[in-house]
Scaffold this motif. Structure first.
Motif, PDB file in Angstrom:
ATOM      1  N   GLY A   1      16.148  78.546 -25.736  1.00 38.72           N
ATOM      2  CA  GLY A   1      15.396  79.298 -24.741  1.00 38.72           C
ATOM      3  C   GLY A   1      15.105  78.399 -23.557  1.00 38.72           C
TER       4      GLY A   1
ATOM      5  N   ARG B   1      14.835  78.176 -18.867  1.00 39.10           N
ATOM      6  CA  ARG B   1      14.833  78.789 -17.533  1.00 39.10           C
ATOM      7  C   ARG B   1      15.848  78.026 -16.709  1.00 39.10           C
ATOM      8  NH1 ARG B   1       9.513  79.893 -13.856  1.00 39.10           N
ATOM      9  NH2 ARG B   1      10.569  81.073 -12.248  1.00 39.10           N
TER      10      ARG B   1
ATOM     11  N   TRP C   1      18.921  87.506 -20.939  1.00 41.55           N
ATOM     12  CA  TRP C   1      17.615  87.401 -20.296  1.00 41.55           C
ATOM     13  C   TRP C   1      16.541  87.920 -21.240  1.00 41.55           C
ATOM     14  CZ3 TRP C   1      16.644  84.756 -15.998  1.00 41.55           C
ATOM     15  CH2 TRP C   1      17.718  84.441 -15.176  1.00 41.55           C
ATOM     16  N   ILE C   2      15.419  87.261 -21.263  1.00 41.99           N
ATOM     17  CA  ILE C   2      14.269  87.706 -22.063  1.00 41.99           C
ATOM     18  C   ILE C   2      13.512  88.725 -21.222  1.00 41.99           C
ATOM     19  CG2 ILE C   2      12.117  86.989 -23.153  1.00 41.99           C
ATOM     20  CD1 ILE C   2      13.461  84.219 -23.579  1.00 41.99           C
ATOM     21  N   LYS C   3      13.370  89.930 -21.760  1.00 47.44           N
ATOM     22  CA  LYS C   3      12.740  91.034 -21.024  1.00 47.44           C
ATOM     23  C   LYS C   3      11.341  90.642 -20.549  1.00 47.44           C
ATOM     24  CE  LYS C   3      11.921  95.965 -21.356  1.00 47.44           C
ATOM     25  NZ  LYS C   3      12.049  97.161 -22.170  1.00 47.44           N
ATOM     26  N   GLY C   4      11.073  90.899 -19.265  1.00 48.99           N
ATOM     27  CA  GLY C   4       9.768  90.611 -18.675  1.00 48.99           C
ATOM     28  C   GLY C   4       9.526  89.126 -18.442  1.00 48.99           C
ATOM     29  N   SER C   5      10.580  88.344 -18.383  1.00 46.05           N
ATOM     30  CA  SER C   5      10.438  86.896 -18.240  1.00 46.05           C
ATOM     31  C   SER C   5      11.499  86.367 -17.282  1.00 46.05           C
ATOM     32  CB  SER C   5      10.597  86.240 -19.616  1.00 46.05           C
ATOM     33  OG  SER C   5      10.644  84.834 -19.494  1.00 46.05           O
ATOM     34  N   HIS C   6      11.281  85.153 -16.813  1.00 50.74           N
ATOM     35  CA  HIS C   6      12.277  84.467 -15.997  1.00 50.74           C
ATOM     36  C   HIS C   6      13.162  83.575 -16.880  1.00 50.74           C
ATOM     37  CE1 HIS C   6      10.587  85.726 -12.183  1.00 50.74           C
ATOM     38  NE2 HIS C   6       9.388  85.382 -12.623  1.00 50.74           N
ATOM     39  N   ASN C   7      12.921  83.604 -18.170  1.00 47.47           N
ATOM     40  CA  ASN C   7      13.638  82.745 -19.109  1.00 47.47           C
ATOM     41  C   ASN C   7      14.822  83.461 -19.741  1.00 47.47           C
ATOM     42  OD1 ASN C   7      11.748  80.765 -18.587  1.00 47.47           O
ATOM     43  ND2 ASN C   7      10.473  81.319 -20.313  1.00 47.47           N
ATOM     44  N   GLN C   8      15.697  82.659 -20.319  1.00 43.54           N
ATOM     45  CA  GLN C   8      16.896  83.174 -20.961  1.00 43.54           C
ATOM     46  C   GLN C   8      17.027  82.578 -22.360  1.00 43.54           C
ATOM     47  OE1 GLN C   8      19.170  81.059 -18.139  1.00 43.54           O
ATOM     48  NE2 GLN C   8      19.802  82.873 -17.011  1.00 43.54           N
TER      49      GLN C   8
END
Length: 88
Positions: free
Chosen positions: A68, A70, A46-53
């Motif tokens: 990258g 979601r 998970w990308i910190k502070g994001s809904h993306n991975q």
């Protein structure tokens, strides 16, 4: 994308016509999909502070790649399709 399927589209068309129903023709479609290949999800971060991975996939055609995205239903080991980006 079907394991073990090694017939050409023309040969598949002939087989379908002979065994099930007549194929009326064969059309070239999805030229951008020529780079598509099966990929197995090997890692998810998970990308910190994001809904993306950042998803690491392993492909036989291109090796290991990071992408990258979601994707809420992405899980380790699942099979997906990897599409190589067009060169700039």
């Amino acid at each position: 994308m079907v394991p073990g399927l090694d017939q050409s589209p023309k040969e598949l068309m002939r087989l379908i016509t002979m065994k099930t129903a007549e194929c009326e023709g064969l059309e070239q479609a999805g030229v951008p999909l020529e780079s598509a290949c099966v990929a197995r999800v090997a890692g998810i971060e998970w990308i910190k502070g994001s809904h993306n991975q950042v998803v690491k996939v392993e492909t036989a055609r291109y090796g290991a790649k990071n992408s990258g995205l979601r994707c809420a239903n992405c899980r380790l080991g699942m099979l997906t399709v990897y599409l190589r980006s067009a060169p700039p």
